[in-house]
Design a protein around this motif. Structure first.
Motif, PDB file in Angstrom:
ATOM      1  N   THR A 292       7.513  36.986  27.240  1.00 45.70           N
ATOM      2  CA  THR A 292       8.577  37.411  26.112  1.00 45.70           C
ATOM      3  C   THR A 292       9.506  36.536  26.151  1.00 45.70           C
ATOM      4  O   THR A 292      10.417  36.242  25.267  1.00 45.70           O
ATOM      5  N   SER A 293       9.722  35.164  27.177  1.00 44.85           N
ATOM      6  CA  SER A 293      10.941  34.361  26.960  1.00 44.85           C
ATOM      7  C   SER A 293      12.154  35.072  27.003  1.00 44.85           C
ATOM      8  O   SER A 293      13.020  34.319  26.319  1.00 44.85           O
ATOM      9  N   SER A 294      12.333  36.132  27.806  1.00 42.29           N
ATOM     10  CA  SER A 294      13.765  36.669  27.724  1.00 42.29           C
ATOM     11  C   SER A 294      13.823  37.440  29.016  1.00 42.29           C
ATOM     12  O   SER A 294      13.241  38.367  29.429  1.00 42.29           O
ATOM     13  N   SER A 295      14.830  36.826  29.680  1.00 41.43           N
ATOM     14  CA  SER A 295      15.070  37.478  31.093  1.00 41.43           C
ATOM     15  C   SER A 295      15.669  38.775  31.040  1.00 41.43           C
ATOM     16  O   SER A 295      15.689  39.626  31.855  1.00 41.43           O
ATOM     17  N   GLY A 296      16.531  39.024  29.842  1.00 44.89           N
ATOM     18  CA  GLY A 296      17.050  40.165  29.504  1.00 44.89           C
ATOM     19  C   GLY A 296      16.047  41.425  29.105  1.00 44.89           C
ATOM     20  O   GLY A 296      16.232  42.343  29.877  1.00 44.89           O
ATOM     21  N   GLY A 331      16.325  27.915  35.863  1.00 46.00           N
ATOM     22  CA  GLY A 331      15.345  27.392  34.890  1.00 46.00           C
ATOM     23  C   GLY A 331      15.879  26.764  34.018  1.00 46.00           C
ATOM     24  O   GLY A 331      15.498  25.474  33.489  1.00 46.00           O
ATOM     25  N   THR A 332      16.738  27.415  33.232  1.00 39.45           N
ATOM     26  CA  THR A 332      17.392  26.829  32.071  1.00 39.45           C
ATOM     27  C   THR A 332      18.155  25.746  32.348  1.00 39.45           C
ATOM     28  O   THR A 332      18.281  24.753  31.777  1.00 39.45           O
ATOM     29  N   ALA A 333      19.107  25.820  33.421  1.00 37.50           N
ATOM     30  CA  ALA A 333      20.104  24.459  33.815  1.00 37.50           C
ATOM     31  C   ALA A 333      18.912  23.615  34.261  1.00 37.50           C
ATOM     32  O   ALA A 333      19.384  22.374  34.050  1.00 37.50           O
ATOM     33  N   ALA A 372      20.509  35.885  27.532  1.00 32.27           N
ATOM     34  CA  ALA A 372      18.986  36.070  28.222  1.00 32.27           C
ATOM     35  C   ALA A 372      17.792  36.209  27.264  1.00 32.27           C
ATOM     36  O   ALA A 372      17.283  37.314  27.210  1.00 32.27           O
ATOM     37  N   VAL A 373      17.968  35.401  26.170  1.00 31.72           N
ATOM     38  CA  VAL A 373      17.104  35.826  24.905  1.00 31.72           C
ATOM     39  C   VAL A 373      16.173  34.734  24.689  1.00 31.72           C
ATOM     40  O   VAL A 373      16.816  33.372  25.274  1.00 31.72           O
ATOM     41  N   PRO A 374      15.242  34.552  23.878  1.00 29.11           N
ATOM     42  CA  PRO A 374      14.417  33.295  23.884  1.00 29.11           C
ATOM     43  C   PRO A 374      15.094  32.323  22.975  1.00 29.11           C
ATOM     44  O   PRO A 374      16.044  32.514  21.972  1.00 29.11           O
ATOM     45  N   GLY A 375      14.870  31.077  23.360  1.00 29.90           N
ATOM     46  CA  GLY A 375      15.641  29.811  22.819  1.00 29.90           C
ATOM     47  C   GLY A 375      17.005  29.578  23.065  1.00 29.90           C
ATOM     48  O   GLY A 375      17.672  28.880  22.339  1.00 29.90           O
ATOM     49  N   ALA A 376      17.729  30.554  23.849  1.00 25.11           N
ATOM     50  CA  ALA A 376      19.394  30.589  23.997  1.00 25.11           C
ATOM     51  C   ALA A 376      19.599  29.165  24.557  1.00 25.11           C
ATOM     52  O   ALA A 376      20.472  28.398  24.398  1.00 25.11           O
ATOM     53  N   GLY A 377      18.667  28.622  25.410  1.00 26.88           N
ATOM     54  CA  GLY A 377      18.853  27.440  26.331  1.00 26.88           C
ATOM     55  C   GLY A 377      19.009  26.211  25.512  1.00 26.88           C
ATOM     56  O   GLY A 377      19.791  25.592  25.808  1.00 26.88           O
ATOM     57  N   ILE A 378      18.493  26.158  24.531  1.00 28.56           N
ATOM     58  CA  ILE A 378      18.493  24.695  23.570  1.00 28.56           C
ATOM     59  C   ILE A 378      19.659  24.650  22.722  1.00 28.56           C
ATOM     60  O   ILE A 378      20.222  23.599  22.590  1.00 28.56           O
ATOM     61  N   LEU A 405       8.163  25.539  27.095  1.00 29.74           N
ATOM     62  CA  LEU A 405       8.954  25.311  28.226  1.00 29.74           C
ATOM     63  C   LEU A 405      10.213  26.707  28.333  1.00 29.74           C
ATOM     64  O   LEU A 405      10.336  26.840  29.574  1.00 29.74           O
ATOM     65  N   ASP A 406      10.434  27.206  27.415  1.00 31.02           N
ATOM     66  CA  ASP A 406      11.011  28.504  27.241  1.00 31.02           C
ATOM     67  C   ASP A 406      10.538  29.535  28.245  1.00 31.02           C
ATOM     68  O   ASP A 406      10.877  30.428  28.978  1.00 31.02           O
ATOM     69  N   MET A 407       9.267  29.676  27.928  1.00 27.27           N
ATOM     70  CA  MET A 407       8.373  30.701  28.570  1.00 27.27           C
ATOM     71  C   MET A 407       8.459  30.247  30.284  1.00 27.27           C
ATOM     72  O   MET A 407       8.606  31.007  31.165  1.00 27.27           O
ATOM     73  N   LEU A 408       8.200  28.991  30.695  1.00 29.03           N
ATOM     74  CA  LEU A 408       8.386  28.463  31.997  1.00 29.03           C
ATOM     75  C   LEU A 408       9.865  28.547  32.576  1.00 29.03           C
ATOM     76  O   LEU A 408       9.840  29.150  33.701  1.00 29.03           O
ATOM     77  N   ARG A 409      10.853  28.256  31.893  1.00 27.03           N
ATOM     78  CA  ARG A 409      12.137  28.296  32.306  1.00 27.03           C
ATOM     79  C   ARG A 409      12.600  29.746  32.510  1.00 27.03           C
ATOM     80  O   ARG A 409      13.185  30.252  33.479  1.00 27.03           O
ATOM     81  N   THR A 410      12.243  30.617  31.503  1.00 25.41           N
ATOM     82  CA  THR A 410      12.519  32.191  31.804  1.00 25.41           C
ATOM     83  C   THR A 410      11.760  32.645  33.210  1.00 25.41           C
ATOM     84  O   THR A 410      12.261  33.327  33.574  1.00 25.41           O
ATOM     85  N   THR A 411      10.567  32.283  33.394  1.00 25.91           N
ATOM     86  CA  THR A 411       9.903  32.885  34.541  1.00 25.91           C
ATOM     87  C   THR A 411      10.562  32.335  35.482  1.00 25.91           C
ATOM     88  O   THR A 411      10.690  33.005  36.641  1.00 25.91           O
ATOM     89  N   THR A 412      11.046  31.003  35.852  1.00 28.94           N
ATOM     90  CA  THR A 412      11.917  30.542  36.930  1.00 28.94           C
ATOM     91  C   THR A 412      13.357  31.313  37.061  1.00 28.94           C
ATOM     92  O   THR A 412      13.803  31.526  38.151  1.00 28.94           O
ATOM     93  N   ASN A 413      13.872  31.661  36.009  1.00 28.37           N
ATOM     94  CA  ASN A 413      15.158  32.368  35.982  1.00 28.37           C
ATOM     95  C   ASN A 413      15.042  33.701  36.729  1.00 28.37           C
ATOM     96  O   ASN A 413      15.764  34.076  37.536  1.00 28.37           O
ATOM     97  N   VAL A 414      13.821  34.526  36.239  1.00 27.85           N
ATOM     98  CA  VAL A 414      13.533  35.678  36.853  1.00 27.85           C
ATOM     99  C   VAL A 414      13.144  35.749  38.439  1.00 27.85           C
ATOM    100  O   VAL A 414      13.797  36.345  39.148  1.00 27.85           O
TER     101      VAL A 414
HETATM  102  N1  ASP Z   1      14.979  32.421  27.388  1.00 26.37           N
HETATM  103  C1  ASP Z   1      15.763  32.038  28.502  1.00 26.37           C
HETATM  104  C2  ASP Z   1      15.992  33.475  29.304  1.00 26.37           C
HETATM  105  O1  ASP Z   1      15.916  34.340  28.607  1.00 26.37           O
HETATM  106  C3  ASP Z   1      17.106  31.651  28.105  1.00 26.37           C
HETATM  107  C4  ASP Z   1      16.922  30.357  27.723  1.00 26.37           C
HETATM  108  O2  ASP Z   1      16.787  29.134  28.554  1.00 26.37           O
HETATM  109  O3  ASP Z   1      16.655  30.069  26.550  1.00 26.37           O
HETATM  110  O4  ASP Z   1      16.412  33.609  30.519  1.00 26.37           O
END
Ligand code: ASP
Length: 501
Positions: A292-296, A331-333, A372-378, A405-414
């Motif tokens: 989902t690329s969304s930790s929310g 992951g995002t940072a 915590a939504v897709p693409g917010a990091g960029i 990379l969003d898919m992977l960073r979200t996985t790391t965040n979670v």
């Molecule tokens: N998609 C990430 C999240 O929901 C946020 C981001 O890095 O875009 O955790």
């Protein structure tokens, strides 16, 4: 339980089939069919997950804070949680900087490719930097003002206002702790009841997970394969991956190091949870975060897995995870640090020590404010770039691989949220590895299993069960049992928490 009935295998199956079908759809130009008949199921699944995000954060945080029963406990747990979140994020950014400075992916990008990538994504990059410009132009205390809503319903009306909702929920929880027991009890029961309903909803929604994930992965593949002229071209995906290969590798190595060294190291040092046990428990949340690329959107599942499979108490889970989904994005940072230096390297700019320290500081702050939504990091990345003097349009270079990379960073965040939750639970003696409430491993000798006498809410939190149990159900006293339950020993319901009613 048979493997194919386990949620994480079902999700993996959905992902693999989605990947295969996505490639076939892109190759044979079936994108239109996929968009009309497959992709909507992914959107429905995402909507369902987002639908429960607001009620879940509100009920969990209010109930979580209010059940902490006193201020001392609240500030101790709050301090530990926020401290650990910020510390791990700072370490993540540092790891990212180390990796990107060693691999130097930007210098490996041929001049011609740089020009092509820039030209390809120029218009999207401009719109991202415009959004970031609006954010960046405001006063230094604006993020603080933004955090405080002027209307409760406003804060609850959009998933992107999550930081406001967290603030309001914390305030309500703190106020609840301060009113007298008689007034607190019914309000707390209401929030706890609502939380139980939301968790039931999660279980219902997760029945759709394999289909939802299948559709989401199909959508990702077919979208990536569409070229500038709108034609589907699968070779384009391989081309972009080839050009930005070193950059992707740097980000992935950073994630692996952070998960392997920081999370697993801390879990090993500070908790009795084994590595395999941790990953097995949170696998469904990680797979969902990846899809989902969304930790929310993943939060409900992260909470469920932590409580039911890792055995973190309801009190800790309700407090630590909603907070983490909003403010903790390691992951995002990490990705932002690698991306900023990569863009600087690719554009021939050199970043001195001060600039790299600025990256650490702004990336930590930016990750707190990232939705915590897709693409917010960029979008937040553009702010970091401008802070160190790199033109925001530089994001054009990396947009092609951002979704992956969003898919992977979200996985790391979670993963980070779950690791911190486990550590905090253990430090509060509220961890029950394996999730069986009858056999807590870390119960202190003087904490023998006893029915609590006149305990206030939240004080008997060693039992990570979802709903009421035989022993704490208000109306199900020993003399008032359901048929078939007569032979159960008191305090031993004999069923794992995942099957609790
Ligand atoms: N998609 C990430 C999240 O929901 C946020 C981001 O890095 O875009 O955790």
């Amino acid at each position: 339980m048979k493997w194919y009935r386990q949620l994480h295998w079902q999700i993996i199956l959905g992902m693999v089939l989605g990947l295969i079908f996505g490639i076939i759809a892109a190759k044979f130009q079936w994108s239109e069919f996929a968009n009309d008949w497959i992709v909507p199921f992914g959107d429905i699944f995402m909507n369902l997950l987002k639908l429960i995000a607001v009620p879940l954060v509100l009920t969990s945080l209010v109930a979580g804070v209010a059940s902490l029963s006193d201020f001392k406990k609240l500030s101790r747990m709050g301090g530990k949680t926020i401290g650990l979140y910020i510390a791990t994020t700072a370490v993540a950014v540092t790891i990212g900087l180390l990796v990107v400075n060693v691999i130097k992916p930007g210098e490996k990008l041929p001049e011609k490719t740089r020009e092509e990538l820039k030209a390809q994504h120029q218009s999207t990059a401009s719109s991202k930097s415009e959004t970031a410009e609006i954010v960046g132009e405001r006063g230094p205390l604006q993020p603080l003002i933004d955090m405080v809503p002027d209307n409760f319903f406003g804060s609850a009306s959009s998933n992107s206002n999550m930081l406001q909702l967290v603030f309001v929920s914390l305030l309500i929880g703190i106020a609840l702790v301060q009113v007298n027991q008689e007034q607190r009890r019914p309000v707390l029961s209401l929030f706890e009841g609502l939380q139980a309903v939301v968790i039931k909803l999660v279980n219902m929604i997760m029945l759709m997970a394999p289909l939802g994930v299948f559709a989401l992965i199909t959508k990702t593949i077919t979208t990536l394969a569409v070229d500038d002229s709108g034609q589907t071209d699968l070779s384009q995906v391989a081309e972009i991956l080839g050009a930005l290969g070193y950059y992707c590798i740097a980000v992935i190595i950073g994630f692996a190091l952070h998960i392997g060294l920081v999370y697993l190291g801390l879990l090993r040092l500070l908790t009795p949870v084994k590595v395999g046990q941790f990953f097995k428990a949170i696998a469904p949340a990680q797979l969902l975060a990846f899809s989902t690329s969304s930790s929310g959107a993943t939060l409900p599942v992260t909470m469920r897995q932590c409580r039911e499979k890792l055995g973190t108490s309801k009190e800790t889970t309700s407090f630590v995870l909603p907070l983490g989904a909003t403010i903790n994005m390691d992951g995002t940072a990490l990705y932002q640090a690698v991306a900023a230096v990569f863009i600087a390297q690719a554009t021939g700019m050199s970043l001195d020590m001060t600039a790299q320290l600025t990256i650490i500081l702004t990336a930590v702050m930016a990750s707190i404010g990232t939705a915590a939504v897709p693409g917010a990091g960029i979008i937040m990345l553009v702010i970091i770039l401008e802070a160190v003097g790199i033109p925001g349009e530089g994001v054009a270079l990396i947009l092609g691989v951002d979704r992956i990379l969003d898919m992977l960073r979200t996985t790391t965040n979670v993963t980070g949220d779950a690791a911190v939750c486990t550590i905090i639970a253990n430090s509060e003696n509220q961890l029950n590895p394996g999730g069986n409430p009858d056999r807590p491993r870390n119960r202190r000798p003087n904490q023998r299993r006893r029915r609590p006498q006149n305990k206030s809410a939240g004080e008997n939190q060693n039992q990570p069960k979802e709903g009421p149990t035989e022993s704490n159900h208000p109306r199900r006293k020993p003399g008032n049992r359901r048929p078939g339950s007569q032979n159960r020993r008191p305090g031993n319901q004999g069923k794992p928490p995942s099957q609790a009613d």
